[in-house]
Scaffold this motif. Structure first.
Motif, PDB file in Angstrom:
ATOM      1  N   LEU A  69       0.833  -1.197   0.000  1.00  0.00           N
ATOM      2  CA  LEU A  69       0.000   0.000   0.000  1.00  0.00           C
ATOM      3  C   LEU A  69       0.870   1.250   0.000  1.00  0.00           C
ATOM      4  N   GLU A  70       1.876   1.277   0.855  1.00  0.00           N
ATOM      5  CA  GLU A  70       2.768   2.437   0.925  1.00  0.00           C
ATOM      6  C   GLU A  70       3.488   2.650  -0.403  1.00  0.00           C
ATOM      7  N   SER A  71       3.896   1.556  -1.038  1.00  0.00           N
ATOM      8  CA  SER A  71       4.559   1.653  -2.337  1.00  0.00           C
ATOM      9  C   SER A  71       3.604   2.196  -3.399  1.00  0.00           C
ATOM     10  N   ILE A  72       2.372   1.696  -3.410  1.00  0.00           N
ATOM     11  CA  ILE A  72       1.363   2.161  -4.369  1.00  0.00           C
ATOM     12  C   ILE A  72       1.099   3.652  -4.175  1.00  0.00           C
ATOM     13  N   LEU A  73       0.944   4.063  -2.916  1.00  0.00           N
ATOM     14  CA  LEU A  73       0.661   5.472  -2.640  1.00  0.00           C
ATOM     15  C   LEU A  73       1.838   6.367  -3.013  1.00  0.00           C
ATOM     16  N   GLU A  74       3.039   5.895  -2.792  1.00  0.00           N
ATOM     17  CA  GLU A  74       4.226   6.693  -3.130  1.00  0.00           C
ATOM     18  C   GLU A  74       4.328   6.907  -4.638  1.00  0.00           C
ATOM     19  N   VAL A  75       4.156   5.836  -5.405  1.00  0.00           N
ATOM     20  CA  VAL A  75       4.207   5.948  -6.864  1.00  0.00           C
ATOM     21  C   VAL A  75       3.060   6.829  -7.362  1.00  0.00           C
ATOM     22  N   SER A  76       1.871   6.652  -6.791  1.00  0.00           N
ATOM     23  CA  SER A  76       0.712   7.447  -7.199  1.00  0.00           C
ATOM     24  C   SER A  76       0.914   8.918  -6.856  1.00  0.00           C
ATOM     25  N   TYR A  77       1.534   9.183  -5.715  1.00  0.00           N
ATOM     26  CA  TYR A  77       1.812  10.560  -5.307  1.00  0.00           C
ATOM     27  C   TYR A  77       2.754  11.230  -6.306  1.00  0.00           C
ATOM     28  N   GLN A  78       3.762  10.494  -6.735  1.00  0.00           N
ATOM     29  CA  GLN A  78       4.697  11.034  -7.730  1.00  0.00           C
ATOM     30  C   GLN A  78       4.003  11.262  -9.071  1.00  0.00           C
ATOM     31  N   ASP A  79       3.134  10.319  -9.463  1.00  0.00           N
ATOM     32  CA  ASP A  79       2.401  10.450 -10.722  1.00  0.00           C
ATOM     33  C   ASP A  79       1.447  11.647 -10.698  1.00  0.00           C
ATOM     34  N   ALA A  80       0.982  12.003  -9.515  1.00  0.00           N
ATOM     35  CA  ALA A  80       0.007  13.088  -9.373  1.00  0.00           C
ATOM     36  C   ALA A  80       0.647  14.471  -9.318  1.00  0.00           C
ATOM     37  N   ALA A  81       1.966  14.559  -9.354  1.00  0.00           N
ATOM     38  CA  ALA A  81       2.649  15.856  -9.226  1.00  0.00           C
ATOM     39  C   ALA A  81       2.169  16.897 -10.242  1.00  0.00           C
ATOM     40  N   PRO A  82       2.044  16.560 -11.529  1.00  0.00           N
ATOM     41  CA  PRO A  82       1.581  17.582 -12.476  1.00  0.00           C
ATOM     42  C   PRO A  82       0.153  18.054 -12.182  1.00  0.00           C
ATOM     43  N   VAL A  83      -0.685  17.138 -11.743  1.00  0.00           N
ATOM     44  CA  VAL A  83      -2.072  17.509 -11.436  1.00  0.00           C
ATOM     45  C   VAL A  83      -2.111  18.378 -10.178  1.00  0.00           C
ATOM     46  N   ARG A  84      -1.262  18.065  -9.195  1.00  0.00           N
ATOM     47  CA  ARG A  84      -1.186  18.917  -7.991  1.00  0.00           C
ATOM     48  C   ARG A  84      -0.776  20.334  -8.367  1.00  0.00           C
ATOM     49  N   THR A  85       0.145  20.446  -9.311  1.00  0.00           N
ATOM     50  CA  THR A  85       0.576  21.764  -9.787  1.00  0.00           C
ATOM     51  C   THR A  85      -0.592  22.494 -10.441  1.00  0.00           C
ATOM     52  N   GLN A  86      -1.359  21.787 -11.269  1.00  0.00           N
ATOM     53  CA  GLN A  86      -2.540  22.383 -11.907  1.00  0.00           C
ATOM     54  C   GLN A  86      -3.546  22.851 -10.857  1.00  0.00           C
ATOM     55  N   LEU A  87      -3.758  22.035  -9.823  1.00  0.00           N
ATOM     56  CA  LEU A  87      -4.715  22.394  -8.778  1.00  0.00           C
ATOM     57  C   LEU A  87      -4.258  23.634  -8.012  1.00  0.00           C
ATOM     58  N   ALA A  88      -2.979  23.681  -7.676  1.00  0.00           N
ATOM     59  CA  ALA A  88      -2.456  24.839  -6.953  1.00  0.00           C
ATOM     60  C   ALA A  88      -2.584  26.096  -7.807  1.00  0.00           C
ATOM     61  N   GLN A  89      -2.251  25.984  -9.086  1.00  0.00           N
ATOM     62  CA  GLN A  89      -2.377  27.129  -9.992  1.00  0.00           C
ATOM     63  C   GLN A  89      -3.842  27.533 -10.136  1.00  0.00           C
ATOM     64  N   GLY A  90      -4.725  26.543 -10.215  1.00  0.00           N
ATOM     65  CA  GLY A  90      -6.153  26.837 -10.331  1.00  0.00           C
ATOM     66  C   GLY A  90      -6.697  27.552  -9.107  1.00  0.00           C
ATOM     67  N   ARG A  91      -6.263  27.122  -7.922  1.00  0.00           N
ATOM     68  CA  ARG A  91      -6.694  27.795  -6.687  1.00  0.00           C
ATOM     69  C   ARG A  91      -6.194  29.238  -6.671  1.00  0.00           C
ATOM     70  N   ALA A  92      -4.951  29.438  -7.073  1.00  0.00           N
ATOM     71  CA  ALA A  92      -4.386  30.791  -7.105  1.00  0.00           C
ATOM     72  C   ALA A  92      -5.116  31.656  -8.133  1.00  0.00           C
ATOM     73  N   ASN A  93      -5.368  31.097  -9.304  1.00  0.00           N
ATOM     74  CA  ASN A  93      -6.078  31.846 -10.342  1.00  0.00           C
ATOM     75  C   ASN A  93      -7.476  32.243  -9.884  1.00  0.00           C
ATOM     76  N   LEU A  94      -8.147  31.312  -9.224  1.00  0.00           N
ATOM     77  CA  LEU A  94      -9.499  31.575  -8.747  1.00  0.00           C
ATOM     78  C   LEU A  94      -9.505  32.656  -7.665  1.00  0.00           C
ATOM     79  N   ALA A  95      -8.572  32.569  -6.750  1.00  0.00           N
ATOM     80  CA  ALA A  95      -8.485  33.583  -5.689  1.00  0.00           C
ATOM     81  C   ALA A  95      -8.150  34.949  -6.279  1.00  0.00           C
ATOM     82  N   ASN A  96      -7.180  35.000  -7.172  1.00  0.00           N
ATOM     83  CA  ASN A  96      -6.788  36.277  -7.792  1.00  0.00           C
ATOM     84  C   ASN A  96      -7.924  36.875  -8.606  1.00  0.00           C
ATOM     85  N   ALA A  97      -8.629  36.044  -9.358  1.00  0.00           N
ATOM     86  CA  ALA A  97      -9.741  36.540 -10.174  1.00  0.00           C
ATOM     87  C   ALA A  97     -10.864  37.082  -9.296  1.00  0.00           C
ATOM     88  N   THR A  98     -11.132  36.391  -8.212  1.00  0.00           N
ATOM     89  CA  THR A  98     -12.182  36.834  -7.296  1.00  0.00           C
ATOM     90  C   THR A  98     -11.803  38.160  -6.650  1.00  0.00           C
TER      91      THR A  98
END
Length: 174
Positions: A69-98
């Protein structure tokens, strides 16, 4: 107008929750010089069990299964890095636009892009859980739905209580 207020309130709540308690720096507990060496009892917090540990407990995993399980989560966490970046940018964009008073149409576009990234993250969480589910013995599958609920937000560090494996988004985490 309602959308702007709602988004602003959500952003403010997120920032407030991100601040944490921060009471560990008081050495005397605010009781004066005579108690300067005393340990303040009110400042102690119990350590919350991580989501991964909660999943292990819920599914009653063996040591080998826990390692997988720990191995699966670690690999999945690494695979999710680009999406995490998109989410962080999206949150910032939304806050700035508001905050900038951007039009409702523009905010809707930003929200749509953010929602798309959220859906991608959910897809990655589902794929990770499929791999975890494949590890289970038949008698361990009865609590799989509850364990799946714990997967929400496990790969998004911003949504997990400011650290991997904390509190999650969606399905009871928000």
């Amino acid at each position: 107008m309602f959308l702007k207020v709602l988004i602003t309130a959500a952003a403010a709540a997120t920032l407030a929750l991100a601040q944490g308690g921060g009471m560990g720096s008081q050495s005397s507990g605010g009781r004066g010089e005579e108690n300067a060496g005393a340990v303040p009892m009110g400042n102690m917090r119990a350590q919350k069990e991580s989501k991964a540990d909660q999943i292990v407990s819920k599914l009653k995993l063996s040591k080998d299964q826990k390692t997988e399980l720990e191995s699966i989560l670690e690999v999945s966490y690494q695979d999710a890095a680009p999406v995490r970046t998109q989410l962080a940018q999206g949150r910032a964009n939304l806050a700035n636009a508001t905050l900038a008073g951007t039009s409702a149409d523009e905010i809707a576009k930003i929200t749509k892009a953010y929602t798309t990234a959220e859906a991608q993250m959910t897809g990655l969480e589902v794929k990770a859980f499929q791999k975890i589910y494949a590890l289970l013995k038949p008698n361990q599958t009865t609590h799989a739905p509850e364990a799946f609920d714990l997967m929400a937000g496990i790969l998004d560090s911003a949504a997990v209580g400011r650290g991997r494996g904390g509190m999650g988004r969606g399905r009871g985490g928000r």
